[in-house]
Design a protein around this motif. Structure first.
Motif, short mmCIF file in Angstrom:
data_model
loop_
_atom_site.label_atom_id
_atom_site.label_comp_id
_atom_site.label_asym_id
_atom_site.label_seq_id
_atom_site.Cartn_x
_atom_site.Cartn_y
_atom_site.Cartn_z
N ASN A 265 24.48 40.39 -39.24
CA ASN A 265 25.63 40.14 -40.04
C ASN A 265 26.60 39.36 -39.47
N GLN A 266 26.64 38.59 -38.49
CA GLN A 266 27.53 37.97 -37.96
C GLN A 266 28.38 36.99 -38.53
N ASP A 267 29.59 36.79 -37.83
CA ASP A 267 30.43 36.03 -38.73
C ASP A 267 30.00 34.55 -38.49
N ALA A 268 30.29 33.76 -39.47
CA ALA A 268 29.86 32.24 -39.36
C ALA A 268 30.21 31.37 -38.21
N LEU A 269 31.49 31.46 -37.70
CA LEU A 269 31.98 31.00 -36.55
C LEU A 269 30.99 31.18 -35.37
N HIS A 270 30.95 32.66 -35.19
CA HIS A 270 30.18 33.15 -34.05
C HIS A 270 28.86 32.64 -34.08
N LEU A 271 28.24 32.53 -35.31
CA LEU A 271 26.79 32.19 -35.46
C LEU A 271 26.66 30.64 -35.05
N ARG A 272 27.76 29.85 -35.63
CA ARG A 272 27.89 28.31 -35.04
C ARG A 272 27.86 27.94 -33.40
N VAL A 273 28.63 28.93 -32.81
CA VAL A 273 28.70 28.91 -31.36
C VAL A 273 27.28 29.33 -30.70
N ALA A 274 26.96 30.59 -31.51
CA ALA A 274 25.53 30.81 -30.66
C ALA A 274 24.19 29.74 -31.01
N HIS A 275 24.19 29.19 -32.17
CA HIS A 275 23.31 28.10 -32.51
C HIS A 275 23.37 27.08 -31.21
N ARG A 276 24.40 26.98 -31.04
CA ARG A 276 24.63 25.58 -29.86
C ARG A 276 24.03 26.29 -28.51
N ALA A 277 24.53 27.50 -28.36
CA ALA A 277 24.02 28.02 -26.88
C ALA A 277 22.33 28.41 -27.12
N ARG A 278 21.92 28.50 -28.20
CA ARG A 278 20.53 28.65 -28.32
C ARG A 278 19.54 27.51 -28.29
N TYR A 279 20.05 26.33 -28.82
CA TYR A 279 19.44 24.90 -28.39
C TYR A 279 19.63 24.72 -27.03
N ALA A 280 20.81 24.88 -26.39
CA ALA A 280 20.81 24.42 -24.87
C ALA A 280 19.86 25.28 -24.19
N ALA A 281 19.90 26.83 -24.33
CA ALA A 281 18.93 27.40 -23.58
C ALA A 281 17.40 26.90 -24.06
N ASP B 149 16.33 24.02 -24.85
CA ASP B 149 16.18 22.69 -24.02
C ASP B 149 15.76 22.99 -22.62
N GLU B 150 16.58 23.93 -21.88
CA GLU B 150 16.38 24.17 -20.49
C GLU B 150 15.13 25.22 -20.24
N ALA B 151 14.85 26.11 -20.93
CA ALA B 151 13.66 26.85 -20.91
C ALA B 151 12.61 26.30 -20.79
N LEU B 152 12.43 25.55 -21.99
CA LEU B 152 11.18 24.65 -22.31
C LEU B 152 10.67 23.68 -21.07
N GLN B 153 11.68 23.39 -20.31
CA GLN B 153 11.11 22.51 -18.83
C GLN B 153 10.62 23.47 -17.82
N HIS B 154 10.49 24.72 -17.99
CA HIS B 154 10.03 25.82 -17.21
C HIS B 154 8.81 26.35 -17.33
N LEU B 155 7.94 25.88 -18.39
CA LEU B 155 7.01 26.80 -19.02
C LEU B 155 5.99 26.88 -17.88
N ASP B 156 5.73 26.06 -16.88
CA ASP B 156 4.76 26.26 -15.74
C ASP B 156 5.20 27.39 -14.86
N LYS B 157 6.46 27.99 -15.09
CA LYS B 157 6.79 28.77 -14.09
C LYS B 157 7.20 30.22 -14.73
N LEU B 158 7.56 30.31 -16.18
CA LEU B 158 7.76 31.23 -16.58
C LEU B 158 7.24 31.55 -18.22
N ASP B 159 7.10 32.60 -18.85
CA ASP B 159 6.88 32.74 -20.17
C ASP B 159 8.31 32.66 -21.26
#
Length: 145
Positions: free
Chosen positions: A46-62, A64-74
């Motif tokens: 039940n987080q604040d809407a502005l906190h969620l907005r920032v977190a969404h941006r961080a999620r997308y960035a994470a 994008d980066e993590a999916l480039q390393h599927l050959d090395k980690l789960d």
């Protein structure tokens, strides 16, 4: 390997990941990201809407980066209601789709006990669209409530 964990709010998606991921794996969970980006005492849900907005941006960035390393980690991604476009991307990446669903009655009870009223709408929308997800048996019970 990419694991996409889906299910309605309060279904036990994070608990499923806790039981399967290791310390070497990457876990992308919007709730965890939001808590990590907010100050001490911030609610787990039940987080604040502005906190969620920032977190969404961080999620997308994470993602994008993590999916480039599927050959090395789960990578474990919680995606409550993936769009057809997202599902097509996950399919291209040969993701294992894990549907965590203890049943509508249990989910609604958990939401009433722990989440905001808004999550009832999200759960209802998830159940209406459930037929679009692959049929995957939940291999375990969700969190020990």
């Amino acid at each position: 390997m990419l694991y996409v964990v889906t299910g309605p709010p309060a279904s036990g998606k994070s608990s499923w990941i806790d039981d399967h991921a290791t310390a070497r794996d990457v876990v992308i969970d919007l709730d965890r990201i939001t808590v990590a980006l907010t100050g001490p005492g911030a609610p787990q849900w039940n987080q604040d809407a502005l906190h969620l907005r920032v977190a969404h941006r961080a999620r997308y960035a994470a993602m994008d980066e993590a999916l480039q390393h599927l050959d090395k980690l789960d990578v474990y991604v919680i995606h409550t209601q993936p769009s057809p476009k997202a599902m097509a991307k996950y399919k291209r990446l040969k993701a294992r789709i894990v549907v965590v669903d203890p049943g509508r009655d249990i989910v609604m009870q958990r939401i009433q006990a722990m989440r905001s009223k808004d999550m009832e709408r999200v759960a209802t929308r998830w159940y209406k669209a459930r037929h679009k997800l692959p049929r995957v048996a939940m291999p375990q019970a969700s969190r020990r409530w």
